[in-house]
Design an enzyme around this catalytic site. Structure first.
Site, PDB file in Angstrom:
ATOM      1  N   ASP A  38     -12.222  -5.996  -2.538  1.00  0.00           N
ATOM      2  CA  ASP A  38     -13.005  -7.174  -2.509  1.00  0.00           C
ATOM      3  C   ASP A  38     -14.314  -6.822  -2.066  1.00  0.00           C
ATOM      4  O   ASP A  38     -14.528  -5.739  -1.657  1.00  0.00           O
ATOM      5  CB  ASP A  38     -12.429  -8.159  -1.654  1.00  0.00           C
ATOM      6  CG  ASP A  38     -12.173  -7.658  -0.098  1.00  0.00           C
ATOM      7  OD1 ASP A  38     -13.178  -7.530   0.750  1.00  0.00           O
ATOM      8  OD2 ASP A  38     -11.098  -7.082   0.146  1.00  0.00           O
ATOM      9  N   GLU A  93       0.889  -1.303  -0.220  1.00  0.00           N
ATOM     10  CA  GLU A  93      -0.006   0.090  -0.085  1.00  0.00           C
ATOM     11  C   GLU A  93       0.893   1.117  -0.050  1.00  0.00           C
ATOM     12  O   GLU A  93       0.400   2.279  -0.175  1.00  0.00           O
ATOM     13  CB  GLU A  93      -0.824  -0.039   1.183  1.00  0.00           C
ATOM     14  CG  GLU A  93      -1.886  -0.999   1.053  1.00  0.00           C
ATOM     15  CD  GLU A  93      -2.844  -1.399   2.351  1.00  0.00           C
ATOM     16  OE1 GLU A  93      -4.011  -1.398   2.463  1.00  0.00           O
ATOM     17  OE2 GLU A  93      -2.136  -1.252   3.425  1.00  0.00           O
ATOM     18  N   MET A 123      -9.171  -2.360   8.352  1.00  0.00           N
ATOM     19  CA  MET A 123      -8.685  -2.602   9.776  1.00  0.00           C
ATOM     20  C   MET A 123      -7.713  -1.669  10.394  1.00  0.00           C
ATOM     21  O   MET A 123      -7.337  -1.871  11.413  1.00  0.00           O
ATOM     22  CB  MET A 123      -7.931  -3.932   9.640  1.00  0.00           C
ATOM     23  CG  MET A 123      -8.645  -4.974   8.980  1.00  0.00           C
ATOM     24  SD  MET A 123      -7.955  -6.682   8.882  1.00  0.00           S
ATOM     25  CE  MET A 123      -7.757  -7.296  10.599  1.00  0.00           C
ATOM     26  N   GLU A 124      -7.823  -0.231   9.867  1.00  0.00           N
ATOM     27  CA  GLU A 124      -6.929   0.621  10.593  1.00  0.00           C
ATOM     28  C   GLU A 124      -7.363   2.196  10.613  1.00  0.00           C
ATOM     29  O   GLU A 124      -6.961   2.790  11.448  1.00  0.00           O
ATOM     30  CB  GLU A 124      -5.518   0.680   9.640  1.00  0.00           C
ATOM     31  CG  GLU A 124      -4.845  -0.411   9.933  1.00  0.00           C
ATOM     32  CD  GLU A 124      -5.184  -1.608   8.833  1.00  0.00           C
ATOM     33  OE1 GLU A 124      -5.646  -1.076   7.696  1.00  0.00           O
ATOM     34  OE2 GLU A 124      -4.873  -2.696   8.775  1.00  0.00           O
ATOM     35  N   GLY A 145     -12.763  -3.515   1.903  1.00  0.00           N
ATOM     36  CA  GLY A 145     -13.736  -4.296   1.252  1.00  0.00           C
ATOM     37  C   GLY A 145     -14.931  -3.357   1.294  1.00  0.00           C
ATOM     38  O   GLY A 145     -15.186  -2.610   1.896  1.00  0.00           O
TER      39      GLY A 145
HETATM   40  N1  ADE Z   1      -9.006  -4.826   3.781  1.00  0.00           N
HETATM   41  C1  ADE Z   1      -9.412  -5.015   2.254  1.00  0.00           C
HETATM   42  N2  ADE Z   1     -10.402  -5.906   2.250  1.00  0.00           N
HETATM   43  C2  ADE Z   1     -10.747  -6.061   3.786  1.00  0.00           C
HETATM   44  C3  ADE Z   1     -11.805  -6.933   4.284  1.00  0.00           C
HETATM   45  N3  ADE Z   1     -12.546  -7.603   3.589  1.00  0.00           N
HETATM   46  N4  ADE Z   1     -11.919  -6.711   5.651  1.00  0.00           N
HETATM   47  C4  ADE Z   1     -11.217  -5.804   6.315  1.00  0.00           C
HETATM   48  N5  ADE Z   1     -10.197  -5.263   5.683  1.00  0.00           N
HETATM   49  C5  ADE Z   1      -9.887  -5.032   4.496  1.00  0.00           C
END
Ligand code: ADE
Length: 239
Positions: free
Chosen positions: A196, A11, A172-173, A77
């Site tokens: 995703d 990233e 997640m951050e 996501g």
């Molecule tokens: N970062 C990218 N895709 C993610 C997901 N599905 N869950 C958490 N963090 C992500």
């Protein structure tokens, strides 16, 4: 100076490659690389995955570098139909979907101490990023980005996060970096390219698309750093 944080090497590495006069300092196992992105003074860091590493990195960056603003860049996501793989989520605000003191009577997601659920990102920064995304030909949406210590790959959880927080993307951050910036009064924005669906396909799609879509987040972030610094310098010259 603009601080730029990504969770994973992929990233950030495209930005590292553009950096001139790079200087590295390692604190608590995290490399902070300062230098110039074109005319803009920046410090880059790969914080690691999850809220604790992200907070540690953001706080260290703020204490050790004179950052005027922080950008968290990377992938996420999607939580909404309007954002597909390769599109871009920009933060109006961040929430932590795994913060839960409901057992004590609080609303889910409320962060005790600051007593809010939605931590506001910088409107000015988000507007500049929107403009850049448009110029780069990317579809973007600005909205709530939901953070938690969980890779999202389950429809029920995804739907719960979307409906509870009205969130557009999950990662997640960002929420953790946002909280650190908020308590330190440092403006921030999150820029996340969609890798995703945060659903059943996420375990396959994330590794398949992460490299491709980070080209988008990196391109936008490089321009955003310059635009944000220019705006801050201009505002300070009016003071
Ligand atoms: N970062 C990218 N895709 C993610 C997901 N599905 N869950 C958490 N963090 C992500």
């Amino acid at each position: 100076m603009i601080g730029i944080i990504g969770a994973m090497q992929v990233e950030i590495e495209g930005l590292k490659a553009m950096l001139s006069e790079p200087k590295t300092e390692t604190v608590s196992g995290i490399d902070f690389i300062s230098g110039r992105l074109g005319q803009t003074s920046v410090v880059l860091a790969v914080c690691g995955v999850g809220k604790v590493f992200a907070a540690l990195c953001a706080q260290t960056m703020i204490l050790r570098y004179p950052v005027d603003a922080v950008i968290n860049t990377g992938v996420a996501g999607t939580l909404c139909r309007a954002l597909g793989i390769g599109d871009v989520a920009i933060s109006s605000d961040v929430v932590q979907h795994d913060m839960d003191t409901a057992g004590l009577g609080d609303p889910v997601g409320m962060i005790s101490g600051i007593d809010i659920i939605h931590i506001p990102a910088s409107r000015t920064m988000a507007a500049l990023v929107e403009e850049i995304a448009k110029e780069e030909g990317c579809r973007s949406i600005t909205g709530t980005i939901a953070t938690g210590d969980q890779f999202l790959c389950d429809r029920e959880r995804k739907n719960w996060i979307r409906s509870t927080f009205n969130a557009i993307a999950g990662e997640m951050e960002g929420g953790s970096i946002g909280q650190v910036c908020y308590v330190n009064k440092v403006p921030f924005v999150i820029i996340r390219a969609i890798s995703d669906d945060a659903d059943g396909n996420a375990p396959e799609d994330f590794p398949a698309f992460v490299e491709q879509v980070t080209h988008t987040s990196i391109r936008i972030t490089a321009r955003a750093a310059a635009a944000v610094q220019e705006r801050i310098d201009h505002e300070q010259s009016l003071d």
